[in-house]
Design an enzyme around this catalytic site. Structure first.
Site, short mmCIF file in Angstrom:
data_model
loop_
_atom_site.label_atom_id
_atom_site.label_comp_id
_atom_site.label_asym_id
_atom_site.label_seq_id
_atom_site.Cartn_x
_atom_site.Cartn_y
_atom_site.Cartn_z
N LYS A 197 0.84 -1.19 0.15
CA LYS A 197 0.01 -0.05 -0.04
C LYS A 197 0.86 1.14 -0.02
CE LYS A 197 -3.43 2.78 0.34
NZ LYS A 197 -4.36 3.00 -0.53
N CYS B 146 -4.04 10.88 1.13
CA CYS B 146 -3.25 9.54 0.87
C CYS B 146 -2.06 9.86 0.62
CB CYS B 146 -3.95 8.64 0.17
SG CYS B 146 -5.72 8.46 0.55
#
Ligand code: SAJ
Length: 436
Positions: A234, A288
């Site tokens: 991720k 993010c």
């Protein structure tokens, strides 16, 4: 079924708790935010009973009425439908469930160190009700090692259970895994089903168990691995994007310095079969890409010079744009400026962590009355701009009044607006929206 006896003070409480816990859900979603609520709704649509859990009573009430507290394509209709069907309910208390998904924020502090306290709070919340055979899956973007910390919390709070990583040769009573969300804001419902998932288990049995759960609502491949690999996957995805955007942003500075059109350079360079330069912009926004690379940097500061520098290049871009717009305003002291867009990227109404908003705020704080803000995704100026003297305008009005234009977001609404209205104006286009 496990009941946390210490929390129960008398028989009445015990019987109420038993009643509540007799209701066992397929899935408990801890955190009903931008990821948790859409995920809960998509899983409920697949026919699983879902209990959403959030610390906010307001969010819980809204969801129980079939309403949403965030803007996301198709989310309101989906939540309404699964709540009406009784497949999604919400509460501030965790239920007994087969699968616990954790999707809570993992911000960083002033010092760029990750703050996983909300993940650990979620583990504390789940621990008292976690049944034998239950499965806990962390979806929040997290530093490598966080899933192990979740397991440690569960092991500490539930000495009666054999927890993976804490039970030696004993066969674990529960499964623990990490499976990062990878969905794009604006396309969350679609991507939750279509994207591949990386499912990392504390053990291979944990990975297999969690993988089987995801195949119930995901059409993409669900690939098993270890929790540590999945955590780093991720961070790698978002760092990859950040580094590549930094390259594009750096090219824009070089080209500007040399008086060359960066958009034409990138368009032509990308005609090479193995080159794919991303697009420069006013900076990197959202919750993010501007955050996650720091999780790698904080874990391995000596090994992450490139990733850190990319972050610094992207973080410095708004100040460069502010400097250019201020110079335009200084050169034309009577002129007004139209600032196009406030969102953190095109075609969404999300202004949080937006470089466009940061730029507009700085320009408006110095030149308030000269600023016309055009943002089709809002009816009123956000609080950061409210008292600045700037006004919210339409594209047509702003083009009629302003001689200067700063393009901060390339919404489709701007791309399809009459271009001839901007002819003759002095334009600083951070997005290449009007590039030839
Ligand atoms: N941006 C540029 N130039 C580009 C592309 C993007 O300046 O060429 C800017 C955007 O304007 C925006 C920022 O980068 O300010 C981030 O936008 P984005 O569309 O790249 O990504 P997010 O933050 O909306 O979503 C990302 C996605 N990650 C990747 O594409 C690797 C998404 O799949 C993740 O699920 C999401 O982060 C997340 O939650 O981690």
């Amino acid at each position: 079924m496990y009941i946390n006896q210490s929390q129960l003070t008398d028989d009445k409480q015990l019987s109420e708790a038993s009643k509540e816990q007799a209701e066992r859900f397929d899935v408990a979603m801890i955190g009903l935010g931008y990821i948790g609520l859409p995920t809960a709704a998509v899983i409920a649509r697949a026919g699983l009973s879902v209990r959403g859990v959030d610390i906010s009573g307001r969010i819980v009430d809204l969801v129980n009425q079939g309403k949403v507290h965030i803007q996301e394509t198709d989310l309101d209709a989906l939540v309404k439908s699964v709540v009406t069907d009784g497949m999604l309910t919400a509460s501030t208390e965790p239920p007994v469930a087969d699968i616990y998904l954790i999707a809570v924020p993992t911000p960083f502090g002033e010092d760029k160190q990750p703050d996983i306290s909300m993940v650990l709070d979620a583990a504390h919340l789940i621990a008292p009700v976690l049944p034998v055979g239950g499965c806990v899956i962390l979806e929040s973007t997290s530093p490598v090692g966080t899933t192990q910390q979740v397991a440690s919390v569960l092991a500490e709070m539930r000495p009666d259970l054999a927890i993976p990583g804490h039970c030696g040769d004993k066969s674990p009573d529960v499964h623990i895994a990490y499976c990062p969300e990878r969905v794009l804001p604006g396309k969350i419902i679609e991507e939750l089903v279509a994207n591949d998932r990386v499912v990392g288990g504390m053990t291979s049995e944990c990975a297999r168990h969690a993988q089987q759960f995801y195949t119930r609502f995901v059409r993409g491949d669900c690939i098993e691995t270890s929790a540590g690999v999945a955590e780093m996957v991720k961070l790698t995805e978002n760092s990859f994007r950040d580094v590549n955007i930094a390259f594009a942003n750096e090219l824009s500075l070089v080209a500007e310095h040399m008086g060359i059109d960066v958009w034409e350079v990138i368009r032509l360079a990308n005609r090479h079969p193995r080159v794919n330069v991303l697009q420069p912009g006013p900076g990197v926004g959202g919750h993010c890409i501007a955050v996650d690379p720091w999780f790698l940097v904080s874990s391995a500061p000596e090994q992450t010079r490139l990733i850190r520098t990319a972050r610094e290049v992207n973080d410095a871009k708004p100040a460069h744009v502010i400097g250019r717009l201020n110079a335009m305003l200084a050169a034309s002291p009577e002129a007004k400026i139209a600032l196009l867009g406030l969102a953190f990227k095109p075609n969404i109404d999300d202004f949080r962590e937006s470089p466009a908003l940061e730029i507009a705020q700085r320009i408006a704080s110095e030149h308030g009355e000269r600023v016309l803000v055009v943002e089709p995704f809002t009816d009123e100026l956000p609080p950061a701009l409210a008292d600045s003297g700037a006004v919210l305008s339409t594209y047509e009005k702003a083009m009629a009044e302003a001689e200067l234009v700063g393009v901060l977001v390339d919404h489709d609404a701007f791309r399809s607006a009459p271009r001839y209205l901007s002819v003759g104006k002095i334009v600083y286009d951070t997005r290449g929206m009007w590039a030839q």
